[in-house]
Scaffold this active site. Structure first.
Site, short mmCIF file in Angstrom:
data_model
loop_
_atom_site.label_atom_id
_atom_site.label_comp_id
_atom_site.label_asym_id
_atom_site.label_seq_id
_atom_site.Cartn_x
_atom_site.Cartn_y
_atom_site.Cartn_z
N SER A 140 0.88 -1.18 0.00
CA SER A 140 0.00 0.00 0.00
C SER A 140 0.91 1.23 0.00
O SER A 140 2.10 1.13 0.34
CB SER A 140 -0.85 -0.01 1.28
OG SER A 140 -1.48 1.24 1.49
N TYR A 153 -1.99 -0.97 10.30
CA TYR A 153 -2.01 -1.13 8.84
C TYR A 153 -0.67 -0.68 8.24
O TYR A 153 -0.09 -1.36 7.40
CB TYR A 153 -3.18 -0.31 8.27
CG TYR A 153 -3.52 -0.55 6.82
CD1 TYR A 153 -4.27 -1.65 6.44
CD2 TYR A 153 -3.10 0.33 5.83
CE1 TYR A 153 -4.60 -1.87 5.10
CE2 TYR A 153 -3.43 0.12 4.49
CZ TYR A 153 -4.18 -0.97 4.13
OH TYR A 153 -4.50 -1.19 2.81
N1 LIG Z 1 -8.68 -0.22 -1.54
C1 LIG Z 1 -7.58 0.47 -1.31
O1 LIG Z 1 -7.58 1.71 -1.29
C2 LIG Z 1 -6.27 -0.22 -1.07
C3 LIG Z 1 -5.10 0.54 -1.16
C4 LIG Z 1 -3.89 -0.07 -0.95
C5 LIG Z 1 -3.83 -1.41 -0.64
N2 LIG Z 1 -5.00 -2.12 -0.55
C6 LIG Z 1 -4.89 -3.53 -0.22
O2 LIG Z 1 -5.42 -4.28 -1.29
C7 LIG Z 1 -5.89 -5.53 -0.80
C8 LIG Z 1 -7.30 -5.77 -1.29
O3 LIG Z 1 -8.11 -4.75 -0.75
P1 LIG Z 1 -9.47 -4.26 -1.45
O4 LIG Z 1 -9.46 -2.80 -1.33
O5 LIG Z 1 -9.63 -4.91 -2.76
O6 LIG Z 1 -10.50 -4.79 -0.35
P2 LIG Z 1 -11.78 -5.77 -0.43
O7 LIG Z 1 -12.35 -5.72 0.94
O8 LIG Z 1 -12.62 -5.40 -1.59
O9 LIG Z 1 -11.14 -7.20 -0.71
C9 LIG Z 1 -10.39 -7.89 0.26
C10 LIG Z 1 -10.64 -9.38 0.11
O10 LIG Z 1 -9.78 -10.06 1.04
C11 LIG Z 1 -10.54 -11.13 1.61
N3 LIG Z 1 -10.00 -11.54 2.91
C12 LIG Z 1 -10.06 -10.88 4.09
N4 LIG Z 1 -9.50 -11.62 5.05
C13 LIG Z 1 -9.05 -12.77 4.48
C14 LIG Z 1 -8.39 -13.93 4.96
N5 LIG Z 1 -8.07 -14.07 6.25
N6 LIG Z 1 -8.09 -14.91 4.06
C15 LIG Z 1 -8.41 -14.78 2.76
N7 LIG Z 1 -9.06 -13.71 2.25
C16 LIG Z 1 -9.37 -12.71 3.10
C17 LIG Z 1 -11.95 -10.56 1.74
O11 LIG Z 1 -12.92 -11.58 1.89
C18 LIG Z 1 -12.09 -9.78 0.45
O12 LIG Z 1 -12.63 -10.56 -0.59
C19 LIG Z 1 -5.74 -5.46 0.72
O13 LIG Z 1 -4.54 -6.11 1.08
C20 LIG Z 1 -5.64 -3.98 1.00
O14 LIG Z 1 -4.94 -3.71 2.18
C21 LIG Z 1 -6.22 -1.56 -0.76
#
Ligand SMILES: NC(=O)c1ccc[n+]([C@@H]2O[C@H](COP(=O)([O-])OP(=O)(O)OC[C@H]3O[C@@H](n4cnc5c(N)ncnc54)[C@H](O)[C@@H]3O)[C@@H](O)[C@H]2O)c1
Length: 254
Positions: A140, A153
């Site tokens: 991130s 985080y």
């Molecule tokens: N959305 C953002 O702005 C952003 C920015 C930077 C990084 N990220 C990172 O990107 C990744 C995906 O995030 P997103 O925004 O798509 O969120 P999201 O909530 O849409 O998707 C996250 C997915 O991870 C799954 N998950 C959660 N706990 C789990 C576990 N223990 N085992 C397996 N799966 C699990 C959830 O069921 C979900 O389907 C994360 O690591 C998040 O930290 C997101």
């Protein structure tokens, strides 16, 4: 011709957001996919949407036996494991560090850091044995700079960047590339529900301030992160290892 033709890929967190968008893009680029998540209904739906070449399996990234079984299933079902995108993650506990409960901190580190460790550990052994592979770990912008109110985080994501660099150095000679990717705000349920709604109370001023920190003038769509992820996974990025790629509209540039 797709840039992932004939490649086999395991994706964690594939049921939603960035993981889902990357699964769709990787499928369109010719990859055969093992999609994993803990949200089985949505995960099955993503696999069905992609169709031939995509299967779904339940995998909780905090559980080593579950991760090991998923990696084995990828190898037996797809024949080999060329690439993996370890994307599963949560926003987790928020608040200033003096107020953070230890159990919330531990849960966050378990999913966002230990999950990436367990996946990388089991995938890299398969890839080293094959003599080739590409692992992409989800970090991130919070893996590169500090965010007040999100120290767990921030700590987990900085550690993902570091873990990926160390693994890249350890396995470069065996033909395995390891990178991390660093988006800022991406419009997914994690941001719209967990951050904007639950933490910021959908306060337009606070959301506008977050938007204004992006020189590009907007938040990202998941497909914009997926495009970079697919490129990093592919052989197009054959000379890229140990990198933490910012895909953040200039958020961390100042
Ligand atoms: N959305 C953002 O702005 C952003 C920015 C930077 C990084 N990220 C990172 O990107 C990744 C995906 O995030 P997103 O925004 O798509 O969120 P999201 O909530 O849409 O998707 C996250 C997915 O991870 C799954 N998950 C959660 N706990 C789990 C576990 N223990 N085992 C397996 N799966 C699990 C959830 O069921 C979900 O389907 C994360 O690591 C998040 O930290 C997101």
């Amino acid at each position: 011709m797709g840039i992932l033709d004939d490649k086999t890929i395991m994706i964690t967190g594939a049921a939603s957001g960035i993981g889902r968008a990357t699964a769709v893009e990787a499928g369109a680029e010719g990859a055969r996919l093992l999609l994993t998540d803990v949200n089985d209904e949505q995960g099955e739906a993503v696999a069905a949407e992609i169709g031939d070449g995509a299967t779904y399996l339940h995998c909780d990234v905090t559980d080593e036996a579950s991760v090991e079984a998923a990696v084995k299933a990828a190898v037996s079902g797809l024949g080999r494991l060329d690439c993996s995108f370890n994307c599963a993650g949560i926003l987790g506990v928020v608040g200033n560090i003096g107020e953070l409960p230890l159990d919330g901190w531990k849960q966050l580190i378990d999913v966002d850091l230990n999950g990436v460790f367990l996946c990388t550990k089991h995938q890299i052994n398969v890839m080293a044995e094959q003599g080739s592979g590409s692992i992409l770990n989800m970090a991130s912008a919070a893996g590169l700079i500090g965010w007040p109110g999100a120290s767990g985080y921030v700590a987990a994501k900085h550690a993902v960047v570091g873990l990926s660099k160390a693994a890249a150095l350890e396995y470069a000679e065996q033909g395995v590339r390891v990178n991390s990717i660093c988006p800022s705000y991406v419009i997914t349920p994690l941001v719209e529900k967990d951050l904007f709604e639950d933490v910021l109370g959908n306060d337009e001023e606070l959301i506008g301030a977050a938007r204004a920190n992006h020189p590009i003038g907007r938040f990202a769509q998941p497909e914009e992160i997926a495009a970079a992820a697919v490129w990093l996974l592919s052989d197009k990025a054959s000379f890229v290892t140990g990198s933490a790629m910012s895909v953040d509209g200039g958020y961390t540039a100042p």
